[in-house]
Each structure stands twice: as C-alpha cells, then as structure tokens.
Design a protein around this motif. Sequence first.
Motif, short mmCIF file in Angstrom:
data_model
loop_
_atom_site.label_atom_id
_atom_site.label_comp_id
_atom_site.label_asym_id
_atom_site.label_seq_id
_atom_site.Cartn_x
_atom_site.Cartn_y
_atom_site.Cartn_z
N TYR A 151 25.47 39.60 20.43
CA TYR A 151 25.81 39.95 19.06
C TYR A 151 24.70 39.48 18.10
O TYR A 151 24.29 40.23 17.20
N VAL B 35 39.40 52.41 16.93
CA VAL B 35 38.09 51.81 17.23
C VAL B 35 37.66 50.87 16.11
O VAL B 35 37.13 49.78 16.37
N THR B 36 37.90 51.25 14.87
CA THR B 36 37.54 50.40 13.73
C THR B 36 38.32 49.09 13.76
O THR B 36 37.77 48.01 13.52
N GLU C 284 23.88 49.74 20.56
CA GLU C 284 25.27 49.30 20.60
C GLU C 284 26.18 50.34 19.96
O GLU C 284 27.25 50.67 20.49
N ARG D 297 34.12 41.65 15.78
CA ARG D 297 33.06 41.03 14.98
C ARG D 297 33.50 39.66 14.45
O ARG D 297 32.72 38.71 14.45
N HIS E 295 39.58 47.62 16.38
CA HIS E 295 39.01 46.83 17.48
C HIS E 295 37.71 46.17 17.08
O HIS E 295 37.50 44.97 17.29
N ASN E 296 36.80 46.94 16.47
CA ASN E 296 35.49 46.40 16.12
C ASN E 296 35.58 45.33 15.03
O ASN E 296 34.81 44.37 15.03
N HIS E 297 36.52 45.50 14.11
CA HIS E 297 36.72 44.50 13.06
C HIS E 297 37.12 43.16 13.68
O HIS E 297 36.55 42.11 13.34
N VAL F 165 29.36 52.33 21.72
CA VAL F 165 30.73 52.30 21.20
C VAL F 165 31.22 53.70 20.84
O VAL F 165 32.41 54.02 21.01
#
Length: 260
Positions: A122, A175-176, A135, A183, A178-180, A139
């Motif tokens: 990351y 997906v958003t 990346e 991070r 999950h990514n939030h 995704v």
Amino acid sequence: MEYVRLMALPLKSARQPSSPQRLQVRRRLAAAAMELFASKGYEATTVDEIAATAGVARRTFFRHFRSKEEAIFPDHDDTLVRVEAVLAAAPAREHPIDTVCRGIKQVMRMYAASPAVSVQRYRLTREVPTLREREIASVSRYERLFTRYLLGQFDEQSHNGDEPLLAEVAAGAVVTAHNHVLRRWLRRGGEGDVEAELDHAFAIVRRTFGALPVIAASSGGAATAAVAGSGEVVVAVARTNAPLDEVMRTIERALAGPAG
C-alpha cells in the motif's frame, strides 16, 4: 403474484487456480520486487535484479508477470478465480447483492492473510503512480465481474433498458465499500477486525440496493418491487411461496417508498 425473472447463464471461468509451487514463485518474485522498490526506487529497479534477488532466471519472471509493476500483485489472478467460484455456487435463495458481498470478501481475505506485506505494498503504491495504476486495473476486474453477475439477475424488461447502469452502480457500491474499509485498515498498519468493519459497510450497501426493483434474488429467493403513482398506487412483488414475514417486509418497504 408470481415473480418472473430472466434466467442468467451460469458463470464459467476457464481460469484455474495456480499450483502451490507456481504461487510460491510468484510470491517470492513479489517480495523481491517490493524489497528492491523500497531500497533502490521503482525506476532504478530492473526485471533482471528482481529475478536475481528471487533466485530465478529472467525468463521465469516473464512466465509469471508481464512487467515489473505487475510483480507486486501476485495473488489477484487466483483471488479472481475464487470470487468467480463464489458467484457460480451462490445459494438459490441468496440475494445477488449478498452474493457479491461474499465474493469480494475473498479479496479482503487476500490482503488480510499477510498484513505486513499488504501495508508495505500500500505504501509503495501511494508513492509510485505506475504501481497505483496497476492496482486500479487489478481491482477493476472485480467490478466488471460483479456488474456482469448482477446484470444477469435482472427481471426481464425490468427497468426500461437501464439495467446495465443499475448493475454497474450496485457493483461499484460494493467495490467502493470494500476499498474504503481496506484503505482505512491499511492506514492503521493492518490492525483491527477488518471483516467486522467490512460487514458494517456492506450493511449500508444492502440498505441502499437490497430492495432495488430490478435486482432479484437468485431462483427461489425473495424479490421486492415498488411502483408508486401520484401517491395512490403501490405494487409489491414477492414469491408465491414466500413466508408471511417476508411478504410483510416487502409490503412495508413498498409503502415506505423511496427515502427523502
């Protein structure tokens, strides 16, 4: 009232999971790439150096990866295969949004399996735009897969041709979310119960998209729909064999109407 839906073709993938030996080599190359990127810098590191550090030949590197930026993401291909398997084996009564949420958990588990490596990766992707682009490309494959899956769950002629848009928006929301969560977890150094946080985020997605009139539960599952006109007519749709409590919840959601 019987609920009629367009039957989706089963998801099939020609991809197979990597053998343990192949995955071990891929991960060794990834570790070497991250070590060199961190010590020498991305631009100064060559494929030959990555291969030598991993103890393999240059041609072996290119059997596993097409470029050096791809090398620090060794598990995405296998994870995509596992996600596809979740979608293909979804229980008949499961709502498609729930299926997609379960599918993307495979991605979170990939990161959570090696917190230190995930945090290091990351940090590298934050510093090197080329790695960040790689990346994002990785995704985006999950999002496309989920969009195709959700589109296959729409009713026939469900929303005047807007089904592709709605499927993409719903898939993007999962997906958003999950990514939030991912991070936030990575910024904390990989500490904390990330799956619990993910479940909380998915609950918000379900509240927003779980009752979309255009998305149906898989065969045998419950479905909901609401159509209102001038505040006078409300139509609720459910399976003929749905339990009474499901029917009542469907009616309550229809009567409540859209939020706001």
